[in-house]
Design an enzyme around this catalytic site. Structure first.
Site: not given
Ligand code: CIR
Length: 261
Positions: A65-66, A130, A160, A252
Site C-alpha cells: 500500500e505504501d 513518512r 501513518h 497496507c
Molecule cells: C514500515 O515501517 O514501513 C513497515 N514496517 C510497515 C509499513 C506499514 N504500512 C502501512 O500500514 N501502510
C-alpha cells in the site's frame, strides 16, 4: 472487476522498518499463513489477487500500500519516506503499468500510500514521519485534473494516517481517540464527516479495509467490531496480528483497484 496487488512476505521481514513500536520476534510462518488467509479472504470477496514475489529481498515488501496510490483514472507511484523502502516501487510501477497511467513522485517529495485515504473524490492525506508537505502538494497537483481534492491531516503517535483513521463509508470515519491533532479533527468536522471512535485497547480496529460494501476488521477488537456491526455495516474479521509486529496494518497489505477484466 476488483483486483488486489499483494506481495509475499519477505524472508527478511524481521529486519523491517519500525518507528513507533519496539522490535519483538516475528514468527515468519505465522505471518505467512496470516498473509495467505488475507489473500484468501480477498478472493472470497470476489477479487482477483496477484501475489508478487520479486521484491522479496526487501524486508517490508509485503506492505505494498505504501508504494502507490491507485485511483480510477491514474496511479501515483510514491516516493516512500523510509529510504530502505524506495527500491520497492520499481516492481509496483511495472505491475500497475497495464492498468493505469503511472506518474512518479520524486525526492525531495516523500509520500507513503499508508497516509492517503480516499473518500469519494477527497484524498485525506496525513503529514507524518513518512509523508512531507512536498509529497502532499505533488499528489494534489497530479490528481486535481481528475477532480480530486486533498485535505491535509496530522496524525500523532502513529506511523501513518491510516493507522489511526480509515473510512467506513464516504461520510463516516473510524478514528483512535487522541490520535489526530485538534486542527485535523476540526477540518473533519467542517467537512461534515461523522466520526466513530475505536474502543479502549482496540487501536488496530481504526485500520478497516473497505472492499466494496464489506468492511474487513482486525481480529481481537470485539467492542469496536460490535459497534461497527450495530451501525449496520457488513463485516469480515481477519487476523494479521503477526504483521502488526512489523508495524503493518490491514490496508497496507494490498493495493485494490478496478480493472476491465
Ligand atoms: C514500515 O515501517 O514501513 C513497515 N514496517 C510497515 C509499513 C506499514 N504500512 C502501512 O500500514 N501502510
Amino acid at each position: 472487476m476488483l483486483r488486489a496487488l499483494t506481495h509475499v512476505i519477505s524472508p527478511r521481514l524481521s529486519d523491517c522498518e519500525l518507528t513507533f513500536i519496539k522490535r519483538e520476534p516475528i514468527d515468519w510462518q505465522l505471518a505467512e499463513s496470516q498473509h495467505q488467509a488475507y489473500c484468501q479472504m480477498l478472493r472470497r470477496l470476489g477479487l482477483r489477487v496477484d501475489r508478487l514475489t520479486q521484491n522479496s529481498q526487501y524486508p517490508d515488501a509485503c506492505f505494498v500500500e505504501d508504494t502507490a496510490v491507485v485511483l480510477d483514472e491514474i496511479a501515483i507511484l510514491c516516493c516512500p519516506g523510509a529510504p530502505s523502502r524506495r527500491p520497492e516501487t520499481a516492481l509496483i510501477a511495472q505491475a500497475l503499468a497495464p492498468w493505469r497511467q503511472v506518474k512518479t513522485l520524486r525526492l525531495p517529495a516523500t509520500l507513503d500510500g499508508g497516509d492517503v485515504l480516499l473518500v469519494g473524490k477527497t484524498l485525506l492525506v496525513g503529514e507524518s514521519t513518512r509523508t512531507n508537505q512536498l509529497g502532499i502538494q505533488a499528489l494534489a497537483e497530479l490528481t486535481a485534473p481528475f477532480g480530486y481534492r486533498v485535505v491535509m491531516l496530522k496524525p500523532q503517535g502513529s506511523l501513518h494516517l491510516k493507522s489511526v483513521c480509515t473510512a467506513l463509508d464516504d461520510q463516516t470515519l473510524i478514528v483512535i481517540p487522541g490520535c489526530l491533532e485538534q486542527g485535523s479533527l476540526e477540518k473533519l468536522n467542517q467537512e461534515k464527516f461523522k466520526l466513530i471512535e475505536t474502543a479502549l485497547n482496540e487501536d488496530a480496529a481504526a485500520n478497516v479495509l473497505r472492499v466494496g460494501e464489506m468492511l474487513c476488521v482486525q481480529a481481537g477488537c470485539p467492542e469496536t467490531l460490535a459497534q461497527i456491526q450495530k451501525l449496520g455495516y457488513r463485516t469480515e474479521v481477519i487476523d494479521t496480528r503477526e504483521l502488526a509486529k512489523a508495524e503493518g496494518a490491514l490496508t497496507c497489505l494490498s493495493l485494490i483497484f478496478r480493472t476491465p477484466d
